[in-house]
Design a protein around this motif. Structure first.
Motif, mmCIF file in Angstrom:
data_model
loop_
_atom_site.group_PDB
_atom_site.id
_atom_site.type_symbol
_atom_site.label_atom_id
_atom_site.label_comp_id
_atom_site.label_asym_id
_atom_site.label_seq_id
_atom_site.Cartn_x
_atom_site.Cartn_y
_atom_site.Cartn_z
ATOM 1 N N VAL A 136 -0.734 9.693 7.917
ATOM 2 C CA VAL A 136 -2.185 9.613 7.690
ATOM 3 C C VAL A 136 -2.801 8.359 8.287
ATOM 4 N N ASP A 137 -1.966 7.409 8.716
ATOM 5 C CA ASP A 137 -2.531 6.133 9.131
ATOM 6 C C ASP A 137 -1.927 5.606 10.435
ATOM 7 N N SER A 138 -0.671 5.096 10.378
ATOM 8 C CA SER A 138 -0.203 4.286 11.502
ATOM 9 C C SER A 138 0.038 5.059 12.797
ATOM 10 N N ALA A 184 -2.242 5.320 -1.212
ATOM 11 C CA ALA A 184 -3.149 4.164 -1.222
ATOM 12 C C ALA A 184 -4.070 4.235 0.003
ATOM 13 N N GLU A 185 -3.494 4.603 1.164
ATOM 14 C CA GLU A 185 -4.313 4.684 2.386
ATOM 15 C C GLU A 185 -5.246 5.907 2.310
ATOM 16 N N ILE A 186 -4.767 6.986 1.694
ATOM 17 C CA ILE A 186 -5.608 8.177 1.549
ATOM 18 C C ILE A 186 -6.813 7.866 0.649
ATOM 19 N N GLY A 244 -9.826 -3.151 1.551
ATOM 20 C CA GLY A 244 -8.689 -3.402 0.642
ATOM 21 C C GLY A 244 -7.558 -4.184 1.284
ATOM 22 N N HIS A 245 -7.653 -4.412 2.611
ATOM 23 C CA HIS A 245 -6.527 -5.023 3.318
ATOM 24 C C HIS A 245 -6.615 -6.542 3.422
ATOM 25 N N THR A 246 -7.834 -7.100 3.324
ATOM 26 C CA THR A 246 -7.932 -8.566 3.433
ATOM 27 C C THR A 246 -7.130 -9.198 2.289
ATOM 28 N N LEU A 261 5.283 -3.380 -2.111
ATOM 29 C CA LEU A 261 5.190 -2.620 -0.849
ATOM 30 C C LEU A 261 3.758 -2.695 -0.300
ATOM 31 N N HIS A 262 3.614 -2.427 1.010
ATOM 32 C CA HIS A 262 2.294 -2.512 1.644
ATOM 33 C C HIS A 262 1.242 -1.685 0.885
ATOM 34 N N GLY A 263 1.561 -0.430 0.608
ATOM 35 C CA GLY A 263 0.600 0.443 -0.063
ATOM 36 C C GLY A 263 0.248 -0.050 -1.463
ATOM 37 N N ALA A 265 0.237 -3.269 -2.323
ATOM 38 C CA ALA A 265 -0.656 -4.419 -2.099
ATOM 39 C C ALA A 265 -2.067 -3.921 -1.741
ATOM 40 N N VAL A 266 -2.133 -2.830 -0.970
ATOM 41 C CA VAL A 266 -3.438 -2.266 -0.607
ATOM 42 C C VAL A 266 -4.141 -1.734 -1.857
ATOM 43 N N SER A 267 -3.377 -1.116 -2.753
ATOM 44 C CA SER A 267 -3.960 -0.628 -4.004
ATOM 45 C C SER A 267 -4.619 -1.784 -4.762
HETATM 46 ZN ZN LIG Z 1 -2.534 -0.252 5.417
#
Ligand SMILES: [Zn+2]
Ligand SMILES: NC(=O)c1ccc[n+]([C@@H]2O[C@H](COP(=O)([O-])OP(=O)(O)OC[C@H]3O[C@@H](n4cnc5c(N)ncnc54)[C@H](O)[C@@H]3O)[C@@H](O)[C@H]2O)c1
Length: 357
Positions: A136-138, A184-186, A244-246, A261-263, A265-267
């Motif tokens: 869905v993202d990268s 989280a990205e969705i 949400g990424h900053t 995990l990245h997701g 941290a994004v949450s």
């Molecule tokens: Zn991300």
């Protein structure tokens, strides 16, 4: 199988989403690529599961694959590793007519995409993402690269794939925690661009294959629509994807990329960005509550662990590349379904939110 076309600059590429696509990969690629020598780049978790199937599918259509496996994990996204892969490709007889297939999550997609961008000054790259996050993202948008000691993704290139093949069967072996990261990205995509999908996610009860395929397709469209407006990340449109990424990236950095995990941290970054949006962009408090509820519903964290070194988050923020001329480029949401860059967000705003996260 669903097919979605992604526009990128002058060209475009197809994203194919469906079941049992790995074994058909030869047929799927034949239209776009000549039967040539190619490298499958994968990692030590993914290759034992799926590399055989992929290789057989390629051989059936007269492609000539060589498998290159790197250790699983973010540490492999390094310049040294990219160099080693290039050397292996030369030793295996790959040349300017060859191409690279990424078989793995975002780490493999970013690393092998960077290799494809620099090998012989650029050869085609095919993305076969094996995590939900990568689907869905990268795998969409052409950002490739590696990390340095000073930070993530500091060396890289924009190199659009020739094709993206999302075989949803591969998600069955994904650990639950890794699958959740994709949500989280969705949820980020829903907040910045699709209020309807946000509502659908709140009501979703079934997670059957057709529902998952449609969800992946919708997210590919959201990301590619944003990227199409700002392929090179110059005009600010693409910046909304950093929602949400900053703070998320700063949390990962403060954690030394160890436990969160990245997701995840994004949450946490999404919760913080929504709290800031209530004060700075007029986001209704009830929307903030809905976001927190939705993240929880997908098993994502909404509070930092009690013993987390919070002070390190602010230190990490100061090194973030979203700072330009001392100003923070912070993405806020005034209402679910839209987002924009704000220059009104201060370090004090961020500090205040971190104190209660
Ligand atoms: Zn991300
Ligand atoms: N290029 C971009 O636009 C972009 C966007 C977002 C994230 N990223 C990058 O993506 C990376 C994160 O991606 P990720 O979450 O996919 O990480 P990842 O590639 O490390 O995969 C996560 C883990 O799952 C394992 N795995 C992958 N597929 C599996 C499967 N089908 N079955 C069992 N295990 C499997 C991997 O071996 C790894 O251990 C980061 O490096 C991030 O910077 C890039």
């Amino acid at each position: 199988m669903i097919s979605t076309e992604v526009r990128a600059g002058q060209s475009s590429y197809s994203v194919l989403i469906g079941s049992s696509l790995l074994k058909r990969i030869g047929d799927l690629l034949r239209e776009k690529l000549p039967p040539a020598r190619c490298a499958i780049v994968s990692d030590t978790n993914v290759a034992p599961q799926f590399a055989d199937l992929l290789q057989k599918g390629l051989l059936l259509a007269d492609f000539d694959p060589v498998l290159i496996t790197v250790p699983a994990g973010e540490e492999s996204k390094a310049l040294e590793q990219a160099g080693r892969i290039c050397e292996q490709m030369i030793a295996a007889g790959l040349d300017r007519q060859s191409f690279v297939i990424a078989l793995g999550g975002g780490v493999i997609g970013d690393l092998s995409g960077f290799v494809a961008a620099i090998f012989q000054r650029g050869i085609p790259h095919v993305q076969v993402p094996t995590t939900l996050l990568a689907m869905v993202d990268s795998s969409i948008g052409g950002k490739t690269g590696v990390n340095t000691r000073a930070g993530k993704n500091l060396i890289g290139a924009i190199h659009q794939p020739t094709m993206v093949i999302d075989d949803i069967d591969v998600l069955k072996t994904l650990p639950r925690r890794v699958l959740r990261q994709g949500f989280a990205e969705i949820i980020k995509h829903a907040i910045i661009a699709d209020a309807r999908m946000f509502g659908d996610l709140r009501n979703e009860t079934a997670s059957d294959a057709p529902a998952l395929q449609t969800l992946i397709q919708r997210n590919v469209e959201i990301k590619s629509n944003i990227v199409a407006k700002d392929e090179l990340d110059r005009t600010g449109e693409r910046a909304s994807l950093n929602f949400g990424h900053t703070i998320g990236h700063a949390i990962e950095c403060a954690d030394n990329y160890k436990t969160i995990l990245h997701g995840e941290a994004v949450s946490l970054g999404i919760v913080a960005a929504c709290a800031i949006s209530v004060g700075k962009a007029g986001l209704p408090k009830s929307d903030y509550g809905s976001v927190v509820d939705l993240l929880k519903r997908f098993g994502l964290p909404t509070r930092l662990p009690d013993d987390f070194p919070r002070h390190k988050i602010l230190d990490a923020l100061k090194f973030d590349k979203k700072f330009e001329g001392g100003e923070i480029r912070f993405v806020v949401t005034p209402k679910i379904g839209s987002a924009h860059l704000s220059r009104d967000v201060t370090m004090q705003d961020i500090q205040a939110v971190l104190d209660v996260l």
